[in-house]
Design a protein around this motif. Sequence first.
Motif, PDB file in Angstrom:
ATOM      1  N   PHE A 114       0.826  -1.205   0.000  1.00 14.08           N
ATOM      2  CA  PHE A 114       0.000   0.000   0.000  1.00 14.08           C
ATOM      3  C   PHE A 114       0.862   1.258   0.000  1.00 14.08           C
ATOM      4  O   PHE A 114       0.452   2.294  -0.548  1.00 14.08           O
ATOM      5  N   ILE A 115       2.045   1.189   0.590  1.00  6.78           N
ATOM      6  CA  ILE A 115       2.996   2.300   0.463  1.00  6.78           C
ATOM      7  C   ILE A 115       3.345   2.498  -1.007  1.00  6.78           C
ATOM      8  O   ILE A 115       3.373   3.625  -1.511  1.00  6.78           O
ATOM      9  N   ALA A 116       3.576   1.386  -1.712  1.00 14.03           N
ATOM     10  CA  ALA A 116       3.872   1.464  -3.142  1.00 14.03           C
ATOM     11  C   ALA A 116       2.701   2.065  -3.914  1.00 14.03           C
ATOM     12  O   ALA A 116       2.897   2.874  -4.833  1.00 14.03           O
ATOM     13  N   THR A 117       1.475   1.692  -3.538  1.00 17.32           N
ATOM     14  CA  THR A 117       0.298   2.239  -4.210  1.00 17.32           C
ATOM     15  C   THR A 117       0.169   3.740  -3.964  1.00 17.32           C
ATOM     16  O   THR A 117      -0.128   4.513  -4.888  1.00 17.32           O
ATOM     17  N   GLN A 118       0.391   4.169  -2.722  1.00 19.25           N
ATOM     18  CA  GLN A 118       0.365   5.609  -2.427  1.00 19.25           C
ATOM     19  C   GLN A 118       1.371   6.348  -3.297  1.00 19.25           C
ATOM     20  O   GLN A 118       1.051   7.381  -3.911  1.00 19.25           O
ATOM     21  N   LEU A 119       2.591   5.828  -3.344  1.00 23.71           N
ATOM     22  CA  LEU A 119       3.670   6.510  -4.054  1.00 23.71           C
ATOM     23  C   LEU A 119       3.413   6.542  -5.558  1.00 23.71           C
ATOM     24  O   LEU A 119       3.565   7.586  -6.203  1.00 23.71           O
ATOM     25  N   ASP A 120       2.991   5.410  -6.115  1.00 22.99           N
ATOM     26  CA  ASP A 120       2.716   5.360  -7.555  1.00 22.99           C
ATOM     27  C   ASP A 120       1.577   6.300  -7.935  1.00 22.99           C
ATOM     28  O   ASP A 120       1.655   7.011  -8.948  1.00 22.99           O
ATOM     29  N   THR A 121       0.517   6.297  -7.129  1.00 21.50           N
ATOM     30  CA  THR A 121      -0.631   7.154  -7.426  1.00 21.50           C
ATOM     31  C   THR A 121      -0.241   8.622  -7.377  1.00 21.50           C
ATOM     32  O   THR A 121      -0.638   9.421  -8.239  1.00 21.50           O
ATOM     33  N   LEU A 122       0.550   8.996  -6.378  1.00 15.52           N
ATOM     34  CA  LEU A 122       0.991  10.382  -6.248  1.00 15.52           C
ATOM     35  C   LEU A 122       1.856  10.793  -7.430  1.00 15.52           C
ATOM     36  O   LEU A 122       1.627  11.835  -8.069  1.00 15.52           O
ATOM     37  N   LEU A 123       2.865   9.974  -7.750  1.00 22.49           N
ATOM     38  CA  LEU A 123       3.809  10.348  -8.802  1.00 22.49           C
ATOM     39  C   LEU A 123       3.207  10.278 -10.193  1.00 22.49           C
ATOM     40  O   LEU A 123       3.729  10.896 -11.122  1.00 22.49           O
ATOM     41  N   ASP A 124       2.099   9.526 -10.352  1.00 21.77           N
ATOM     42  CA  ASP A 124       1.394   9.516 -11.631  1.00 21.77           C
ATOM     43  C   ASP A 124       0.793  10.876 -11.963  1.00 21.77           C
ATOM     44  O   ASP A 124       0.549  11.174 -13.140  1.00 21.77           O
ATOM     45  N   ASP A 125       0.567  11.686 -10.938  1.00 17.53           N
ATOM     46  CA  ASP A 125      -0.173  12.933 -11.131  1.00 17.53           C
ATOM     47  C   ASP A 125       0.643  14.179 -10.833  1.00 17.53           C
ATOM     48  O   ASP A 125       0.478  15.198 -11.511  1.00 17.53           O
ATOM     49  N   ILE A 126       1.516  14.131  -9.829  1.00 15.77           N
ATOM     50  CA  ILE A 126       2.190  15.328  -9.335  1.00 15.77           C
ATOM     51  C   ILE A 126       3.689  15.230  -9.579  1.00 15.77           C
ATOM     52  O   ILE A 126       4.324  14.235  -9.210  1.00 15.77           O
ATOM     53  N   ALA A 127       4.269  16.264 -10.185  1.00 13.90           N
ATOM     54  CA  ALA A 127       5.715  16.336 -10.400  1.00 13.90           C
ATOM     55  C   ALA A 127       6.378  16.802  -9.110  1.00 13.90           C
ATOM     56  O   ALA A 127       6.094  17.896  -8.617  1.00 13.90           O
ATOM     57  N   ILE A 128       7.233  15.975  -8.558  1.00 11.04           N
ATOM     58  CA  ILE A 128       7.891  16.267  -7.283  1.00 11.04           C
ATOM     59  C   ILE A 128       9.308  16.770  -7.543  1.00 11.04           C
ATOM     60  O   ILE A 128      10.073  16.151  -8.283  1.00 11.04           O
ATOM     61  N   ASP A 129       9.667  17.879  -6.907  1.00  8.48           N
ATOM     62  CA  ASP A 129      10.994  18.467  -7.089  1.00  8.48           C
ATOM     63  C   ASP A 129      12.019  17.911  -6.109  1.00  8.48           C
ATOM     64  O   ASP A 129      13.206  17.841  -6.428  1.00  8.48           O
ATOM     65  N   ALA A 130      11.582  17.545  -4.907  1.00 11.33           N
ATOM     66  CA  ALA A 130      12.500  17.004  -3.907  1.00 11.33           C
ATOM     67  C   ALA A 130      11.705  16.146  -2.932  1.00 11.33           C
ATOM     68  O   ALA A 130      10.557  16.458  -2.612  1.00 11.33           O
ATOM     69  N   VAL A 131      12.341  15.058  -2.467  1.00 10.05           N
ATOM     70  CA  VAL A 131      11.677  14.143  -1.552  1.00 10.05           C
ATOM     71  C   VAL A 131      12.546  13.901  -0.335  1.00 10.05           C
ATOM     72  O   VAL A 131      13.770  13.832  -0.432  1.00 10.05           O
ATOM     73  N   LYS A 132      11.905  13.828   0.814  1.00 11.56           N
ATOM     74  CA  LYS A 132      12.549  13.457   2.064  1.00 11.56           C
ATOM     75  C   LYS A 132      11.990  12.102   2.487  1.00 11.56           C
ATOM     76  O   LYS A 132      10.789  11.879   2.473  1.00 11.56           O
ATOM     77  N   VAL A 133      12.878  11.176   2.842  1.00 14.48           N
ATOM     78  CA  VAL A 133      12.491   9.859   3.329  1.00 14.48           C
ATOM     79  C   VAL A 133      12.874   9.767   4.796  1.00 14.48           C
ATOM     80  O   VAL A 133      14.022  10.023   5.167  1.00 14.48           O
ATOM     81  N   GLY A 134      11.901   9.395   5.638  1.00 17.74           N
ATOM     82  CA  GLY A 134      12.144   9.274   7.060  1.00 17.74           C
ATOM     83  C   GLY A 134      12.297   7.833   7.496  1.00 17.74           C
ATOM     84  O   GLY A 134      12.879   7.010   6.787  1.00 17.74           O
ATOM     85  N   MET A 135      11.728   7.511   8.657  1.00 21.68           N
ATOM     86  CA  MET A 135      11.944   6.199   9.250  1.00 21.68           C
ATOM     87  C   MET A 135      11.388   5.080   8.373  1.00 21.68           C
ATOM     88  O   MET A 135      10.236   5.102   7.954  1.00 21.68           O
ATOM     89  N   VAL A 136      12.229   4.073   8.110  1.00 25.82           N
ATOM     90  CA  VAL A 136      11.863   2.873   7.352  1.00 25.82           C
ATOM     91  C   VAL A 136      12.292   1.670   8.180  1.00 25.82           C
ATOM     92  O   VAL A 136      13.470   1.516   8.487  1.00 25.82           O
ATOM     93  N   ALA A 137      11.333   0.821   8.552  1.00 28.17           N
ATOM     94  CA  ALA A 137      11.625  -0.223   9.530  1.00 28.17           C
ATOM     95  C   ALA A 137      11.732  -1.622   8.952  1.00 28.17           C
ATOM     96  O   ALA A 137      11.997  -2.563   9.681  1.00 28.17           O
ATOM     97  N   SER A 138      11.544  -1.786   7.634  1.00 25.26           N
ATOM     98  CA  SER A 138      11.596  -3.137   7.088  1.00 25.26           C
ATOM     99  C   SER A 138      12.157  -3.120   5.672  1.00 25.26           C
ATOM    100  O   SER A 138      12.087  -2.104   4.961  1.00 25.26           O
TER     101      SER A 138
END
Length: 270
Positions: free
Chosen positions: A63-87
């Motif tokens: 579902f994280i992948a689905t959120q990310l794919d759906t967002l990037l399909d529509d919105i051009a992102i200039d910079a991304v910050k990645v925080g805590m990743v536990a797995s």
Amino acid sequence: MATPRSIPNTLTIAGSDPGGGAGIQADLKTFSALGSYGTSVITALTAQNTRGVTGVHPVPADFIATQLDTLLDDIAIDAVKVGMVASHPVAEAIREGLAGRRPRWVVLDPVMVAKSGDILVDDAGIAAVRDCLVPMADLITPNLPEAAVLLDRPVPKDRDGMQAMAPALRELSAGAVLLKGGQLRGKACPDLLITADAMTWLEGPRIDTGNLHGTGCTLSSAITARLALGDALPEAVAAAKAWLSRALEQSHRLDVGRGHGPVHHFHAWW
């Protein structure tokens, strides 16, 4: 990419903090305060306040992948910050999701150690961050305990120890490293910016406040916003560090919780 006439779009991939001082909420406040349009992909729901964390509910990697794919399909992102990743599956989902439509800037805040010194992720989570995400980041922003975990070394006790750690950190990452020295004792909070060309000390005063909740999240998202606005990396880091110092200085104006309160993200506006 953003132009001087447009407001850049920034993205945070992180966990949610219902108290609003860290994680997604702190990142979105920072993006807004510094003049970018903030978007988010949530990796975990937490039950926490200014006194601690009582529960964590991870979001499934698919579902994280689905959120990310759906967002990037529509919105051009200039910079991304990645925080805590536990797995490892979550790290893989983020890496694969960004690989085909990678923003110009990727900033990684490898959140692995709590202020209490407790390790927040297991060995598999540490390996996932080190092997999947660190190599793709333009900048990683570990504090001293996090850098020690990444390298499986003792925590540096002084500036010489920080500088000695620099080459090994650079070998992990294709980009730059901001090694944060806030855990050192003394009146200053020195950070070390390590690039392919130089090592630069960034000096800053130690602010006398207990409102330190979310400072790491806030600094990394401030750097992300400044990069999206067009700053070169050294200038973005210096500007973000100065802005965070003012947010700490003004944190006494907030009355949030009975533990370690948040910084004042909107100190320049309120």
